[in-house]
Design a protein around this motif. Structure first.
Motif, PDB file in Angstrom:
ATOM      1  N   ALA A 123      61.916 -16.379 -59.632  1.00 12.58           N
ATOM      2  CA  ALA A 123      60.980 -15.239 -59.663  1.00 12.58           C
ATOM      3  C   ALA A 123      59.867 -15.474 -58.640  1.00 12.58           C
ATOM      4  O   ALA A 123      59.459 -16.611 -58.424  1.00 12.58           O
ATOM      5  CB  ALA A 123      60.404 -15.106 -61.068  1.00 12.58           C
ATOM      6  N   PRO A 124      59.378 -14.369 -58.011  1.00 15.23           N
ATOM      7  CA  PRO A 124      59.783 -12.974 -58.162  1.00 15.23           C
ATOM      8  C   PRO A 124      60.783 -12.505 -57.104  1.00 15.23           C
ATOM      9  O   PRO A 124      60.957 -11.309 -56.916  1.00 15.23           O
ATOM     10  CB  PRO A 124      58.456 -12.239 -58.001  1.00 15.23           C
ATOM     11  N   ASP A 127      64.406 -11.827 -59.394  1.00 14.65           N
ATOM     12  CA  ASP A 127      64.401 -11.247 -60.740  1.00 14.65           C
ATOM     13  C   ASP A 127      64.305  -9.731 -60.763  1.00 14.65           C
ATOM     14  O   ASP A 127      64.160  -9.126 -61.820  1.00 14.65           O
ATOM     15  CB  ASP A 127      63.252 -11.843 -61.563  1.00 14.65           C
TER      16      ASP A 127
END
Length: 628
Positions: A123-124, A127
């Motif tokens: 992440a990010p 995701d």
């Protein structure tokens, strides 16, 4: 097509992303694409950069620059990432980003590139967050879409969905951080043992690249507590531990914390049980934390609790599976049907297949396919395709799993952006069906455009880009038979075999990406006075070692690999024209009739005597170059 390669980012897997970005840049087909490197720093800034950045080994070797660290009045004794510098002045920020390129904003992406190849992990970047940003600004990107990406990052959700899809029950439970901090650890340990037994695996639910995973094998509350704390990305430091260290040991301890692939990373939260020092303070730089710890332990005997600001809110605990571990890629054809690749068997020579074992150590043995009966190989494929289809893992994904002693297949840990390092399993599995790394990247871009065209956003533009790329691919594949053939000669009759293999792989990739010539792998075996040459299919070049190549030279192909090649034939044909699977025994005279020139990747043979490779090439009139 201008293809931006996004790499770096804020996750703990940023260094793997950097290595992946380098691989994508080096292997991208220059006849189809113009690569545009974009470094995403750990603060989330997008910076247009150039290929010179890939000459560095690690991100911290070039970013943040030493001058900015000094201007920010931070100690240069520690190697840190940009987030450790705290809030920078405008001038320092401009100096930092301009040191590697030109900062750009998302609304200006279209001015600089047409497509984004995501070499991001965690992440990010993996995701759905970055995917959503790109969709907002109408930029197509590689890998699955928002839904598949979001499902692919959450291990707890994955397990629940995979169980429903495959019907294979998986023992698991979660412990919330709030529960962990308020309930008795001994009682929690007894509860876990009662449900899962020993051993069991503790995981960070959103961590990838095997960061945040621990196996509890012994009946030890201490080992259990250590595993849970590790996966919450939290450290407990006692006064006795701190005061036992000298100054250098203290700095080494804090430097290890700053190494995101090893520990919790900065910024982190300092918490204390001391009534004098109650509360939480965020520290971004190791030097600042060093000063705080020196001061704190001068008056307090209570522990210091250090927690990553990106720590987990719970841990996932799974029953340990004792079986044959595998990893299997899955792609899709032009009808959006999932095509499972040959699953790779993984036999680590360490207890936990963690970050070091996966990316640093060479002790892990791999086999394609995993060594299980055909019936279980078919079951792996059945489950892989069912999960990929249900979870919308379009384009490409990698799903791991185990084959238990009773033959049951159990899947776990889907990965929607598989690693793109030179040794990544996805490249090894794609080459088994006939696509070299350059052709694999072309497939990923083309399949991603096809997937983006289904979102109902910018549909006409996506379809036009797809049609234009198809015409270019067809044209280049049609030209393959016209390209001059060049040999990549590697191997040895002495030692240094695998150094030669690595050099041959790099040389092959460079020539394939340039697109001017058709590279042909040729293995040298025999003795110093009797050279034996073998023209190889491309998949042989990407085996684990030259010894593995020799063992496979004239062996019968595994029937499951034959099935995988047949199932993927339409994909292979589109990007290669034809997958030549034949091993040919050549003389130097035969070689001269096969190729126009030779790149020598042989490492340890003399280049001047009458039995040298160079002498024999000259005798048959072949031009040669030393590979570098």
């Amino acid at each position: 097509m201008r293809v931006a390669i996004f790499f770096g980012g804020p996750s703990r897997e940023r260094e793997i992303s950097f290595a992946g970005g380098k691989t994508v840049f080096n292997n991208l087909d220059r006849t189809l694409f113009e690569p545009v490197p974009v470094f995403v720093d750990s603060l989330g800034n997008f910076i247009l950069t150039n290929k010179q950045i890939f000459e560095y080994q690690k991100i911290r070797d070039f970013y943040p620059p030493a001058s900015v660290i000094k201007n920010a009045k931070k100690s240069t004794r520690f190697k840190v990432y940009a987030e450790s510098l705290g809030r920078l002045s405008d001038n320092n920020f401009i100096e930092m980003t301009n040191a590697v390129g030109q900062p750009i904003l998302p609304q200006d992406f279209k001015k600089h590139f047409d497509f984004v190849f995501l070499a991001m992990h965690g992440a990010p970047g993996e995701d759905g967050s970055l995917q959503g940003l790109l969709e907002w600004y109408g930029i197509p990107y590689s890998a699955p879409g928002i839904f598949g990406s979001a499902a692919g990052i959450d291990k707890t959700l994955q397990n629940e969905l995979i169980e429903r899809i495959t019907g294979v029950e998986k023992q698991q439970m979660t412990i919330r951080k709030a529960t962990w901090d308020t309930e008795n650890h001994g009682e929690l340990f007894e509860r876990v043992k009662a449900i899962l037994g020993l051993p069991f695996v503790v995981k960070a639910p959103h961590g990838g690249s095997s960061i945040g995973v621990a196996i509890v094998k012994e009946d030890s509350e201490e080992a259990f507590v250590k595993a849970v704390e590790q996966c919450l990305f939290r450290l407990t430091l006692t006064k006795a531990q701190w005061t036992a260290m000298n100054q250098q040991a203290k700095e080494n301890y804090l430097q290890k914390i700053a190494n995101v692939e090893e520990s919790i990373g900065f910024p982190l939260v300092f918490e204390a049980d001391s009534m004098v020092d109650k509360g939480a303070i965020v520290y971004a730089h190791p030097q600042d934390l060093l000063e705080k710890l020196e001061d704190y332990f001068s008056y307090s005997d209570t522990n210091a609790i250090l927690t990553s600001v990106h720590g987990e809110s719970s841990v996932l605990i799974e029953g340990f599976i004792n079986g044959k571990e595998f990893s299997c890629g899955v792609i899709q054809d032009e009808e959006d049907r999932p095509i499972a690749l040959p699953p790779t068997g993984i036999e680590p020579a360490v207890e936990t297949y963690d970050f070091q074992a996966k990316y640093v150590s060479s002790a892990t043995r791999k086999s394609i396919p995993v060594n299980v009966p055909m019936e279980q190989l078919h079951e792996i494929h059945r489950q892989i395709k069912a999960v990929a289809e249900a979870l919308r893992f379009g384009v490409c994904a990698r799903i791991d799993g185990f084959v238990k002693a009773d033959g049951t297949v159990s899947l776990h840990d889907p990965n929607t952006i598989p690693g793109m390092s030179p040794t990544s399993l996805i490249f090894k599995q794609m080459v088994e069906i006939g696509l070299n790394p350059t052709q694999t990247l072309t497939y990923l871009i083309r399949a991603s455009l096809q997937d983006r065209a289904k979102t109902g956003k910018n549909t006409w533009r996506m379809e036009q880009m797809l049609a234009d790329l198809d015409r270019m691919i067809d044209k280049e594949v049609g030209r393959l038979s016209e390209k001059p053939r060049v040999a990549i000669l590697f191997g040895s009759v002495l030692n240094r075999l695998d150094e030669s293999l690595a050099l041959a792989q790099r040389t092959y990739s460079q020539i394939a990406a340039e697109g001017k010539y058709f590279p042909v792998p040729v293995l040298l075996t025999g003795s110093p006075t009797n050279h034996v040459l073998h023209q190889l299919p491309v998949n042989f070049l990407y085996k684990e070692s030259i010894e593995a190549i020799k063992e496979s030279l004239y062996a019968e192909k595994h029937p499951f690999i034959v099935e995988c090649i047949r199932q993927a034939e339409a994909i292979t044909t589109k990007y290669t024209g034809y997958f030549d699977q034949t091993v040919r025994h050549l003389s130097y005279e035969d070689l001269a009739h096969t190729v126009k020139r030779v790149y020598i990747a042989v490492m340890d043979m003399p280049s001047t005597d009458e039995y040298s490779v160079q002498h024999f090439l000259k005798s048959v009139g072949l031009e040669w170059f030393q590979a570098h």
